[in-house]
Design an enzyme around this catalytic site. Structure first.
Site, mmCIF file in Angstrom:
data_model
loop_
_atom_site.group_PDB
_atom_site.id
_atom_site.type_symbol
_atom_site.label_atom_id
_atom_site.label_comp_id
_atom_site.label_asym_id
_atom_site.label_seq_id
_atom_site.Cartn_x
_atom_site.Cartn_y
_atom_site.Cartn_z
ATOM 1 N N GLU A 171 -2.172 -0.914 -2.213
ATOM 2 C CA GLU A 171 -1.914 -2.353 -2.866
ATOM 3 C C GLU A 171 -3.584 -2.760 -3.383
ATOM 4 O O GLU A 171 -4.489 -2.321 -2.610
ATOM 5 C CB GLU A 171 -1.580 -3.191 -1.855
ATOM 6 C CG GLU A 171 -1.423 -4.795 -2.399
ATOM 7 C CD GLU A 171 -0.958 -5.369 -1.145
ATOM 8 O OE1 GLU A 171 -0.326 -6.398 -1.467
ATOM 9 O OE2 GLU A 171 -0.925 -5.092 -0.058
ATOM 10 N N LYS A 184 4.703 -8.667 -7.437
ATOM 11 C CA LYS A 184 5.265 -8.827 -5.943
ATOM 12 C C LYS A 184 5.775 -10.297 -5.719
ATOM 13 O O LYS A 184 5.405 -11.286 -6.098
ATOM 14 C CB LYS A 184 3.784 -8.775 -4.995
ATOM 15 C CG LYS A 184 4.172 -8.928 -3.578
ATOM 16 C CD LYS A 184 2.792 -8.723 -2.957
ATOM 17 C CE LYS A 184 2.848 -8.837 -1.292
ATOM 18 N NZ LYS A 184 1.645 -8.793 -0.562
ATOM 19 N N CYS A 240 4.219 -4.115 -0.614
ATOM 20 C CA CYS A 240 3.764 -4.560 0.987
ATOM 21 C C CYS A 240 4.729 -5.366 1.687
ATOM 22 O O CYS A 240 5.865 -5.180 1.983
ATOM 23 C CB CYS A 240 2.316 -5.118 0.951
ATOM 24 S SG CYS A 240 1.481 -5.322 2.224
#
Length: 280
Positions: free
Chosen positions: A44, A118, A155
């Site tokens: 990330e 994300k 994540c």
């Protein structure tokens, strides 16, 4: 297309500046290519520290456009050089005030295939991401690459089963999950959630974590990156929990169809019964 794909991931320590961080990942990619890898993914916001340990406006400086910013442009050149598909997670600025936690996907010829943004943005101690990022608005794309159909989930997304499922429904064979997760309350979930998602959705997952302690906080990123197959089994060993590491593994994509025929989870879905799941 070969049934077996040699895939790579990198878990890295922060070097202190963007130039040396990118250069280090380029060398890892070249080594992966020497080992025969055809796809590689990074952690990330790989070209920056995990600045979300604090809430400071100075860290907007890490943001850049996708795909026309300097990092993705450079990674396109790397893809052409190595002949690998490259998954590139960066801090994206779309326009003034519009910032996203993003991963670009680049094909083996250097062509930009698209981006994933994300969806789920945490806002808890040590992970102050809502200060920086808008929730993703680009859906759940699956990219038709030189090695097969590749998706991305980033994540904190991994805690939410809906996106894993949508990527499967969209045809993903391999999903890269670049992360920055530290030792603490949820560390034990790291080797539980992605294998469970691989089983439930019957595809391969590349789970990538940072490693080490960085300058903006005391989060201890514990590495242990890995590949997991559609049966929920690790492909080889997990990476170190303390040291930087390049992980290269062979993924037999034929296993996907074998498992889907054996377990038939997609056949037995009941979308007609799931309406309540999407009610606010």
């Amino acid at each position: 297309m070969a049934n077996v794909v040699r895939a790579a991931l990198v878990q890295a320590t922060w070097t202190g500046d963007t130039e040396s961080m990118i250069a280090k990942h380029e060398e890892h990619a070249r080594e992966a290519a020497r080992q025969g890898a055809k796809i590689i993914g990074f952690q990330e916001v790989f070209n920056a520290p995990y600045f979300c340990q604090v809430q400071e406006a100075e860290h907007y400086r890490w943001a850049e456009p996708v795909p026309d910013g300097p990092t993705v442009t450079r990674m396109r050149e790397l893809a052409r050089e190595t002949g690998m598909v490259v998954v590139v997670p960066v801090f994206e600025v779309e326009q003034s005030g519009f910032y996203f936690n993003t991963a670009a996907v680049i094909d083996s010829d250097g062509s930009y295939l698209g981006k994933y943004r994300k969806h789920h943005i945490p806002q808890v101690k040590g992970f102050w991401e809502k200060y920086y990022f808008k929730p993703g608005n680009a859906g759940w794309p699956v990219f038709d690459t030189a090695v097969g159909k590749v998706g991305v989930y980033i994540c904190y997304d991994r805690h939410f089963p809906e996106g894993w499922r949508q990527l499967g429904l969209n045809g993903a064979q391999i999903v890269y999950n670049p992360s920055a997760t530290s030792r603490g309350l949820s560390a034990y979930l790291w080797q539980l959630e992605q294998p469970a998602a691989a089983v439930a959705n019957e595809y391969f997952i590349a789970a990538i974590n940072r490693v080490g302690v960085e300058e903006y906080g005391d989060n201890d990123f514990y590495g242990t990156s890995y590949f997991v197959d559609p049966r929920g089994q690790f492909v080889g060993e997990t990476a170190s929990d303390k040291a930087e590491e390049l992980v290269v593994r062979d993924l037999d994509l034929g296993l996907i169809e074998e498992v889907r025929q054996q377990w038939a989870f997609y056949r037995d879905r009941r979308p007609d019964a799931y309406e309540g799941l999407v009610q606010p």
